[in-house]
Design a protein around this motif. Structure first.
Motif, PDB file in Angstrom:
ATOM      1  N   MET A  39       2.276   1.836  -3.663  1.00 46.01           N
ATOM      2  CA  MET A  39       1.299   2.117  -4.708  1.00 46.01           C
ATOM      3  C   MET A  39       1.045   3.610  -4.834  1.00 46.01           C
ATOM      4  N   PRO A  40       1.058   4.126  -6.062  1.00 46.34           N
ATOM      5  CA  PRO A  40       0.661   5.523  -6.228  1.00 46.34           C
ATOM      6  C   PRO A  40      -0.769   5.696  -5.708  1.00 46.34           C
ATOM      7  N   PRO A  41      -1.050   6.789  -4.992  1.00 48.03           N
ATOM      8  CA  PRO A  41      -2.398   6.977  -4.447  1.00 48.03           C
ATOM      9  C   PRO A  41      -3.489   6.836  -5.505  1.00 48.03           C
ATOM     10  N   VAL A  42      -3.185   7.265  -6.735  1.00 47.70           N
ATOM     11  CA  VAL A  42      -4.192   7.133  -7.783  1.00 47.70           C
ATOM     12  C   VAL A  42      -4.510   5.661  -8.043  1.00 47.70           C
ATOM     13  N   VAL A  43      -3.480   4.836  -8.045  1.00 47.56           N
ATOM     14  CA  VAL A  43      -3.701   3.414  -8.279  1.00 47.56           C
ATOM     15  C   VAL A  43      -4.486   2.816  -7.117  1.00 47.56           C
ATOM     16  N   PRO A  74       0.818  -1.224   0.000  1.00 48.92           N
ATOM     17  CA  PRO A  74       0.000   0.000   0.000  1.00 48.92           C
ATOM     18  C   PRO A  74       0.845   1.265   0.000  1.00 48.92           C
ATOM     19  N   VAL A  86      -9.958  10.921  -6.210  1.00 47.24           N
ATOM     20  CA  VAL A  86     -10.151   9.912  -7.246  1.00 47.24           C
ATOM     21  C   VAL A  86     -11.261   8.929  -6.855  1.00 47.24           C
ATOM     22  N   ILE A 133      -7.994   3.676  -7.660  1.00 44.93           N
ATOM     23  CA  ILE A 133      -8.575   2.929  -8.779  1.00 44.93           C
ATOM     24  C   ILE A 133      -8.916   1.493  -8.348  1.00 44.93           C
ATOM     25  N   VAL A 134      -7.980   0.837  -7.647  1.00 42.17           N
ATOM     26  CA  VAL A 134      -8.233  -0.539  -7.211  1.00 42.17           C
ATOM     27  C   VAL A 134      -9.453  -0.607  -6.297  1.00 42.17           C
ATOM     28  N   TRP A 135      -9.506   0.318  -5.356  1.00 41.03           N
ATOM     29  CA  TRP A 135     -10.613   0.251  -4.397  1.00 41.03           C
ATOM     30  C   TRP A 135     -11.929   0.617  -5.056  1.00 41.03           C
ATOM     31  N   ARG A 136     -11.881   1.469  -6.069  1.00 41.58           N
ATOM     32  CA  ARG A 136     -13.118   1.732  -6.818  1.00 41.58           C
ATOM     33  C   ARG A 136     -13.608   0.449  -7.478  1.00 41.58           C
ATOM     34  N   LEU A 192      -6.447  10.653  -2.717  1.00 42.93           N
ATOM     35  CA  LEU A 192      -7.194   9.416  -2.531  1.00 42.93           C
ATOM     36  C   LEU A 192      -8.702   9.650  -2.678  1.00 42.93           C
TER      37      LEU A 192
END
Lengths: 317, 279
Positions: free
Chosen positions: A137-141, A134, A256, A144-147, A253
């Protein structure tokens, strides 16, 4: 650099010999320090200190990004308007709930994980590496994963719930679940750093004390409560205070994940300020918000520092 | 440990460890598996951790999207430049902070620590105006300058710790031999500082590579987007997003930082109480 200044790197300055020479050396030392510091100091002043000061000042103006509007000094106008702006205070409350919940839950989980990693279990190497994910990981990624995970129609969370017969939810889209959902992501992203810091603290505690307590018949929980936790107290306090401030200031976070939605339920102050400045183009008003945020953070920080100060005083015999 | 844990204690601990492993590891595994899934499988509620059918085309179509490769190039350029400039600028000041006593050091330390707590939003608004007035907003050069400034406090903090760990005696020995300050720095300090420099540089790289907020504010032209901004622009309205290529792009964006963080694993400890570029 003159050779008379070659001894300036010592941790303790050499004893003075003759008054005149010391004055010369002190001056040379100061010149040298200035030369070393200037390369980093210049960009800091231009891109950090000046913007910070003018950011505070902008809050007292009616600057906008619209057309070629002229800039007027309007005193406390923005702050008076801000005082009755329930959207801002709403976001302020959400920011405190968000930062407080993330800081506390991160602390509790990280404490658990650090205790596990500090014990005699196997799989610790694997856990350590996985626990870093965690962080890397870039915050954007992360967002995206959690979305994807929270997606009501294709996410594994709803998939798993429906497999056991529980109806899923629109986690990021419902008023009641959006804030808890983003808090979980915040905790997920925050665990590694806090764990590493707590682990470092635990490894500096002497095992003798633990063993002595064990010999006295103290169980796992009593040992944790009476030996480990008091020793970690300064680290725990510092980490939690900093974590709270970082989360309170965080942006990417939630931006996004939800863009502050649904209906402003996850609109934390930095996000609200950003939208005010760069979508509504109200630079002055947004800067006033920023000023209020800084005051809030300084208050929190001073509470922490006062606590530290009391601790230090109380520790004296 | 002197006392022996009862068997159920050990079982509980392994259960907790497994819980953490799943919680922390699952999102990455899910992303990885999503990047190999067909769009049909991705849009169903099936919870296969392994794709039912392996679809390798997501990576190709992610890379074929007009902005992903250029965005990766922009990110690489910005991160490398930030890394080099930040380390070069912070080296002398970190040395000064570690070796000098007095007001300069105290002021530097206080500034480093306080700079970590101010909301980026307060600084970025005037910074945006300043950069716009000198025509540097919406340029990668402007972004690099901002990254350097935002990364410097943390870099200074890390580096001064590494300098402080070098025994001052060594430098004094150099002085006795009549070496100049420059020679001492180059011959004695620099080689000993090298591991610290590498760690700091890598950390700076990752910070710039992952940064989102400042790039979002400062870059408007799609051809200048960095990787995080380009990835975020993949996200259309829910349902319209092509999840496969998005997951593939997200994996590609994570690989460099994951590698660097794995290498740095041991160094990411106690002294690093500050955050780098704030997201």
């Amino acid at each position: 650099m003159s050779t008379t200044a070659t001894r300036t790197t010592r941790e303790t300055p050499p004893p003075p010999r003759a008054g005149k020479r010391v004055g010369h050396r002190a001056r040379a030392q100061r010149r040298e320090a200035v030369a070393l510091v200037i390369p980093a100091l210049l960009p800091i002043i231009i891109f950090s200190v000046i913007p910070l000061v003018s950011g505070v000042a902008l809050g007292f103006t009616d600057t906008t990004l619209k057309r070629n509007a002229e800039i007027n000094f309007i005193g406390f106008g923005n702050f008076i308007e801000l005082f009755v702006d329930h959207r801002f205070w709403g976001s302020f409350g959400i920011g405190i709930v968000w930062a407080g919940a993330v800081a506390l839950l991160t602390l509790v989980s990280a404490m658990g994980l650090a205790l596990l990693l500090n014990s005699d279990l196997r799989l610790k190497g694997l856990t350590r590496v996985l626990a870093l994910i965690p962080w890397a990981m870039p915050p954007v990624v992360t967002a995206i994963v959690w979305r994807m995970i929270y997606n009501p129609n294709s996410g594994p969370l709803n998939g798993a719930l429906q497999a056991v017969g529980i109806p899923g939810a629109n986690w990021l889209g419902d008023f009641s679940t959006a804030l808890p959902a983003v808090i979980v992501v915040g905790v997920w992203a925050g665990i590694p750093q806090t764990t590493v810091l707590l682990l470092a603290g635990m490894q500096s505690i002497s095992t003798e004390q633990q063993e002595a307590a064990a010999v006295d018949g103290a169980g796992v929980f009593r040992r944790f409560w009476h030996v480990t936790l008091p020793a970690l107290r300064p680290i725990v306090l510092a980490v939690t205070a900093l974590d709270f401030i970082w989360q309170f200031n965080s942006f990417g976070l939630i931006y996004v994940l939800t863009e502050g939605g649904p209906g402003g339920r996850t609109m934390i102050p930095p996000l609200f300020t950003y939208l005010e400045a760069f979508r509504n183009r109200e630079i002055g008003y947004a800067s006033a918000m920023g000023d209020v945020l800084v005051i809030a953070i300084l208050l929190i920080l001073s509470l922490y520092l006062i606590n530290q100060f009391r601790q230090a005083k109380g520790a004296r015999p | 440990m002197i006392t022996r844990r009862p068997w159920y204690g050990t079982a509980l601990m392994y259960a907790a460890l497994a819980g953490f492993l799943v919680f922390l590891g699952f999102p990455l595994l899910w992303l990885l598996s999503a990047s190999f899934k067909s769009s049909g499988e991705l849009n169903s509620l099936a919870i296969n951790l392994l794709p039912a059918e392996w679809d390798f085309s997501n990576y190709a179509s992610a890379l074929a999207r007009q902005n992903l490769l250029p965005a990766a190039g922009n990110s690489l350029l910005v991160s490398l430049a930030t890394m080099v400039i930040t380390v070069l600028l912070s080296m002398p000041m970190a040395y000064a902070l570690a070796r000098l006593k007095g007001r300069l050091r105290a002021a530097g330390t206080v500034w480093i620590l306080t700079s970590q707590v101010f909301p980026s939003i307060l600084i970025i608004i005037p910074l945006f105006l300043v950069l716009r007035s000198i025509n540097l907003n919406d340029t990668l050069f402007g972004l690099i300058l901002v990254y350097v400034t935002f990364t410097l406090p943390f870099t200074l903090w890390m580096l001064q710790g590494y300098v402080a760990a070098i025994p001052a005696d060594l430098e004094e020995a150099g002085e006795m031999d009549g070496a100049s300050r420059f020679t001492i720095l180059r011959r004695i300090v620099l080689p000993l500082l090298a591991p610290g420099l590498v760690a700091t540089a890598m950390f700076t790289f990752v910070s710039a590579w992952n940064e989102f907020f400042l790039a979002l504010v400062l870059l408007q032209s799609p051809e200048l987007y960095t990787l995080p901004i380009a990835l975020r622009s993949f996200l259309g309205a829910e349902g319209q997003t092509q999840l496969g290529p998005l997951a593939a792009g997200a994996i590609l964006a994570t690989i460099p930082s994951l590698i660097i963080f794995t290498i740095l694993q041991k160094k990411l400890t106690g002294g690093m109480l500050a955050g780098a570029v704030k997201g």
